[in-house]
Scaffold this active site. Structure first.
Site, PDB file in Angstrom:
ATOM      1  N   GLN A 199       0.839  -1.215   0.000  1.00 36.38           N
ATOM      2  CA  GLN A 199       0.000   0.000   0.000  1.00 36.38           C
ATOM      3  C   GLN A 199       0.865   1.253   0.000  1.00 36.38           C
ATOM      4  OE1 GLN A 199      -1.500  -2.136   3.538  1.00 36.38           O
ATOM      5  NE2 GLN A 199      -3.156  -0.678   3.284  1.00 36.38           N
ATOM      6  N   SER A 213       0.967   6.469   2.810  1.00 35.15           N
ATOM      7  CA  SER A 213       1.668   7.490   3.608  1.00 35.15           C
ATOM      8  C   SER A 213       2.737   8.201   2.766  1.00 35.15           C
ATOM      9  CB  SER A 213       2.353   6.854   4.814  1.00 35.15           C
ATOM     10  OG  SER A 213       1.423   6.137   5.569  1.00 35.15           O
ATOM     11  N   SER A 245       5.148  -1.131   3.911  1.00 38.62           N
ATOM     12  CA  SER A 245       5.583  -2.443   4.380  1.00 38.62           C
ATOM     13  C   SER A 245       5.785  -3.361   3.185  1.00 38.62           C
ATOM     14  CB  SER A 245       4.536  -3.059   5.309  1.00 38.62           C
ATOM     15  OG  SER A 245       4.244  -2.172   6.354  1.00 38.62           O
ATOM     16  N   GLU A 275      -8.041  -2.414   6.684  1.00 37.95           N
ATOM     17  CA  GLU A 275      -6.718  -2.319   7.324  1.00 37.95           C
ATOM     18  C   GLU A 275      -6.862  -2.491   8.835  1.00 37.95           C
ATOM     19  OE1 GLU A 275      -3.715  -0.487   5.817  1.00 37.95           O
ATOM     20  OE2 GLU A 275      -2.607  -0.920   7.633  1.00 37.95           O
ATOM     21  N   ASN A 287      -3.493   5.183  17.572  1.00 41.19           N
ATOM     22  CA  ASN A 287      -4.508   5.059  18.628  1.00 41.19           C
ATOM     23  C   ASN A 287      -5.340   6.337  18.737  1.00 41.19           C
ATOM     24  OD1 ASN A 287      -3.649   2.531  19.291  1.00 41.19           O
ATOM     25  ND2 ASN A 287      -2.872   3.029  21.319  1.00 41.19           N
ATOM     26  N   GLU A 288      -4.659   7.487  18.618  1.00 42.60           N
ATOM     27  CA  GLU A 288      -5.387   8.754  18.743  1.00 42.60           C
ATOM     28  C   GLU A 288      -6.443   8.875  17.633  1.00 42.60           C
ATOM     29  OE1 GLU A 288      -2.064   8.512  18.883  1.00 42.60           O
ATOM     30  OE2 GLU A 288      -1.830   8.914  21.033  1.00 42.60           O
TER      31      GLU A 288
HETATM   32  C1  LIG Z   1       4.454  -1.074  11.200  1.00 42.61           C
HETATM   33  C2  LIG Z   1       3.956  -0.007  10.278  1.00 42.61           C
HETATM   34  C3  LIG Z   1       3.585  -0.361   8.989  1.00 42.61           C
HETATM   35  C4  LIG Z   1       3.155   0.633   8.104  1.00 42.61           C
HETATM   36  N1  LIG Z   1       2.842   0.257   6.831  1.00 42.61           N
HETATM   37  C5  LIG Z   1       2.483   1.196   5.939  1.00 42.61           C
HETATM   38  C6  LIG Z   1       2.223   0.829   4.583  1.00 42.61           C
HETATM   39  O1  LIG Z   1       2.344  -0.344   4.203  1.00 42.61           O
HETATM   40  N2  LIG Z   1       1.892   1.793   3.701  1.00 42.61           N
HETATM   41  C7  LIG Z   1       1.782   3.094   4.076  1.00 42.61           C
HETATM   42  O2  LIG Z   1       1.467   3.904   3.229  1.00 42.61           O
HETATM   43  N3  LIG Z   1       2.019   3.496   5.360  1.00 42.61           N
HETATM   44  C8  LIG Z   1       2.379   2.565   6.298  1.00 42.61           C
HETATM   45  N4  LIG Z   1       2.645   2.928   7.597  1.00 42.61           N
HETATM   46  C9  LIG Z   1       2.583   4.347   7.983  1.00 42.61           C
HETATM   47  C10 LIG Z   1       1.406   4.663   8.910  1.00 42.61           C
HETATM   48  O3  LIG Z   1       0.199   4.590   8.212  1.00 42.61           O
HETATM   49  C11 LIG Z   1       1.650   6.052   9.506  1.00 42.61           C
HETATM   50  O4  LIG Z   1       2.828   5.981  10.288  1.00 42.61           O
HETATM   51  C12 LIG Z   1       0.506   6.493  10.371  1.00 42.61           C
HETATM   52  O5  LIG Z   1      -0.661   6.731   9.618  1.00 42.61           O
HETATM   53  C13 LIG Z   1       0.829   7.771  11.184  1.00 42.61           C
HETATM   54  O6  LIG Z   1       1.315   8.753  10.342  1.00 42.61           O
HETATM   55  P1  LIG Z   1       2.688   9.509  10.672  1.00 42.61           P
HETATM   56  O7  LIG Z   1       3.745   8.483  10.953  1.00 42.61           O
HETATM   57  O8  LIG Z   1       2.939  10.477   9.573  1.00 42.61           O
HETATM   58  O9  LIG Z   1       2.425  10.279  12.049  1.00 42.61           O
HETATM   59  P2  LIG Z   1       1.674  11.692  12.203  1.00 42.61           P
HETATM   60  O10 LIG Z   1       0.426  11.683  11.399  1.00 42.61           O
HETATM   61  O11 LIG Z   1       2.658  12.763  11.956  1.00 42.61           O
HETATM   62  O12 LIG Z   1       1.263  11.653  13.746  1.00 42.61           O
HETATM   63  C14 LIG Z   1       2.183  11.998  14.786  1.00 42.61           C
HETATM   64  C15 LIG Z   1       1.432  11.974  16.120  1.00 42.61           C
HETATM   65  O13 LIG Z   1       0.378  12.976  16.100  1.00 42.61           O
HETATM   66  C16 LIG Z   1      -0.888  12.373  16.431  1.00 42.61           C
HETATM   67  N5  LIG Z   1      -1.949  12.999  15.648  1.00 42.61           N
HETATM   68  C17 LIG Z   1      -1.911  13.349  14.335  1.00 42.61           C
HETATM   69  N6  LIG Z   1      -3.105  13.875  13.962  1.00 42.61           N
HETATM   70  C18 LIG Z   1      -3.924  13.838  15.032  1.00 42.61           C
HETATM   71  C19 LIG Z   1      -5.277  14.214  15.285  1.00 42.61           C
HETATM   72  N7  LIG Z   1      -6.061  14.730  14.310  1.00 42.61           N
HETATM   73  N8  LIG Z   1      -5.793  14.005  16.536  1.00 42.61           N
HETATM   74  C20 LIG Z   1      -5.047  13.479  17.541  1.00 42.61           C
HETATM   75  N9  LIG Z   1      -3.734  13.105  17.364  1.00 42.61           N
HETATM   76  C21 LIG Z   1      -3.185  13.265  16.138  1.00 42.61           C
HETATM   77  C22 LIG Z   1      -0.730  10.915  16.025  1.00 42.61           C
HETATM   78  O14 LIG Z   1      -1.647  10.086  16.750  1.00 42.61           O
HETATM   79  C23 LIG Z   1       0.725  10.635  16.393  1.00 42.61           C
HETATM   80  O15 LIG Z   1       0.834  10.341  17.778  1.00 42.61           O
HETATM   81  C24 LIG Z   1       3.080   1.985   8.517  1.00 42.61           C
HETATM   82  C25 LIG Z   1       3.444   2.331   9.831  1.00 42.61           C
HETATM   83  C26 LIG Z   1       3.881   1.360  10.706  1.00 42.61           C
HETATM   84  C27 LIG Z   1       4.289   1.750  12.109  1.00 42.61           C
END
Ligand SMILES: Cc1cc2nc3c(=O)[nH]c(=O)nc-3n(C[C@H](O)[C@H](O)[C@H](O)COP(=O)(O)OP(=O)(O)OC[C@H]3O[C@@H](n4cnc5c(N)ncnc54)[C@H](O)[C@@H]3O)c2cc1C
Length: 397
Positions: free
Chosen positions: A135, A138, A170, A253, A380-381
């Site tokens: 996928q 991100s 991933s 998902e 989680n958020e």
């Molecule tokens: C093991 C793993 C596998 C993954 N696999 C894939 C994949 O295959 N393909 C892919 O595209 N992506 C993948 N991801 C990425 C994943 O989808 C993102 O890491 C995730 O959506 C969070 O985005 P971010 O890392 O940019 O954090 P951010 O969005 O920058 O968030 C940072 C912090 O801010 C908090 N936050 C952000 N917005 C809000 C809100 N509106 N309200 C409250 N809190 C908020 C979040 O909860 C978090 O604690 C993977 C991630 C992991 C850990």
């Protein structure tokens, strides 16, 4: 498809049991369902697993609920559950994260939104293990806020030209196809103007680099898409209607891997490892350690119960997003708690261990990986936001 009666299901179970016994080997008592850790999922490992998937497909037990015209069996979730139960003791194909993404996230989403001619070609290939999917959603500037995606797709004579950067994918380095979210109308409001596309990972213009993780593996990838051309039948869902498709995908998902465990009292991998560890450390008669191991087992059981109750409340193929958030949030909450308990029992044994000792590594790895479900597929958020806003009716922040 009409719901089958008990008699029909028992007939199906009997046939499946005979077929499984003839085609797959039983797992050893302590053999896990999946290879122990991302390091095992190499191109060679997957090349050995793909023919097993082909056997499953030829036997009529892959894509049990998928439409027949797309390579599936057109049967009900009850048939699927019966087969899962019958197959639990067998060493079925293990395609790891890519198997999960292909069969539980990408294809269920595409079956709901993809174009029939595309699905008729690619459904059977995926079910036979010839095509594994990942996928691309991100981006460096778009995680929780998926609507901020800036990868673009613009029309051309052959279909679409896609350009941009993706991250945290991933298993992309071993995948054959990716489901990719791109902006197709930059003037529209940010939730609109998005469209999903199927992108072959080896198409000209796709560059995939792996990212080294804390556990030493390189399963995560980042990609650049540099004028990648895909035909219009690779568009998944309506033009500029990517947000609708995104909602479907996030539901699958959040479900994937959460609703798949049977609700029984059989101890999971972690409590079993802790029992072995406690014996080795001569802590198995320590009342506090016994209590902690029991706690881990109870958390596992509570999670299975919760998943089963949520599943029972949402029997349709596409459960509501907010309901899926419960199972996802439970896993994202319990996994770190269980991992901390395991570390507190293991102590130094999970910090350094002899090279041939899988146990120390297993506990340490479960600790390092315990945050996966609290982030991947929505943090989680974000799950709390979904429950707060869509179930409890709290105002949006
Ligand atoms: C093991 C793993 C596998 C993954 N696999 C894939 C994949 O295959 N393909 C892919 O595209 N992506 C993948 N991801 C990425 C994943 O989808 C993102 O890491 C995730 O959506 C969070 O985005 P971010 O890392 O940019 O954090 P951010 O969005 O920058 O968030 C940072 C912090 O801010 C908090 N936050 C952000 N917005 C809000 C809100 N509106 N309200 C409250 N809190 C908020 C979040 O909860 C978090 O604690 C993977 C991630 C992991 C850990």
């Amino acid at each position: 498809v009409n719901e089958p009666g008990d008699h029909a299901l028992e007939g199906y179970r009997g046939d499946a049991q005979l077929w499984l016994a003839a085609n797959f080997r039983l797992r050893a008592a302590d053999e896990p369902f999946y290879a122990p850790g991302a390091a095992h999922y190499t191109a060679d490992y997957l090349a050995r697993q793909r023919p097993l998937q082909q056997i499953l497909h030829e036997g009529g037990y892959a894509g049990i609920t998928w439409p027949r015209e797309y390579g599936g069996q057109g049967l009900t979730p009850a048939h699927e559950r019966v087969f899962r139960e019958a197959a639990a003791a067998y060493a079925l194909p293990d395609l790891g994260t890519l198997g999960g993404a292909t069969y539980h996230v990408c294809f269920p989403t595409m079956l709901a939104h993809g174009q029939p001619e595309f699905l008729r070609v690619h459904g059977p290939r995926a079910l036979a293990g010839d095509e594994l999917w990942c996928q691309f959603f991100s981006e460096p500037g778009a995680g929780s806020d998926l609507a901020a995606v800036s990868t673009s797709a613009r029309p051309c004579d052959e279909g679409w030209i896609i350009s941009g950067a993706k991250v945290w994918t991933s298993g992309a380095a071993l995948a054959d196809y990716a489901l990719c979210l791109a902006r197709t109308d930059s003037a529209a409001e940010k939730h609109r103007g998005l469209t999903w596309f199927a992108v072959p990972t080896r198409a000209p213009g796709v560059t995939i680099r792996t990212i080294r993780q804390t556990d030493g593996t390189e399963q995560f990838c980042q990609e650049t898409l540099d004028d990648v051309v895909v035909p219009d039948d690779h568009r998944i869902g309506g033009l500029n209607d990517g947000w609708t498709v995104t909602q479907t995908m996030l539901i699958f998902e959040r479900d994937s891997g959460i609703f798949k465990d049977r609700v029984d009292l059989a101890p999971g991998d972690l409590p079993q490892a802790l029992v072995r560890l406690a014996r080795r450390l001569h802590l198995d008669t320590d009342p506090e350690v016994r209590d902690l191991i029991a706690q881990v087992h109870v958390y596992d059981y509570v999670q299975k119960q919760l998943a089963s109750r949520v599943e029972a409340m949402v029997p349709s193929a596409v459960p509501a997003a907010a309901m899926a958030a419960y199972g996802k949030l439970a896993k994202g909450t319990f996994d770190p708690i269980k991992a901390r308990i395991a570390m507190s029992i293991a102590g130094a044994a999970a910090v350094a261990w002899p090279p041939d000792d899988e146990l120390g590594w297993q506990i340490s790895k479960s600790y390092l990986n315990s945050r996966i479900f609290s982030i991947a597929g929505g943090t989680n958020e974000m799950q709390r936001n979904a429950i707060g806003e869509r179930v409890l009716g709290l105002p949006r922040r």
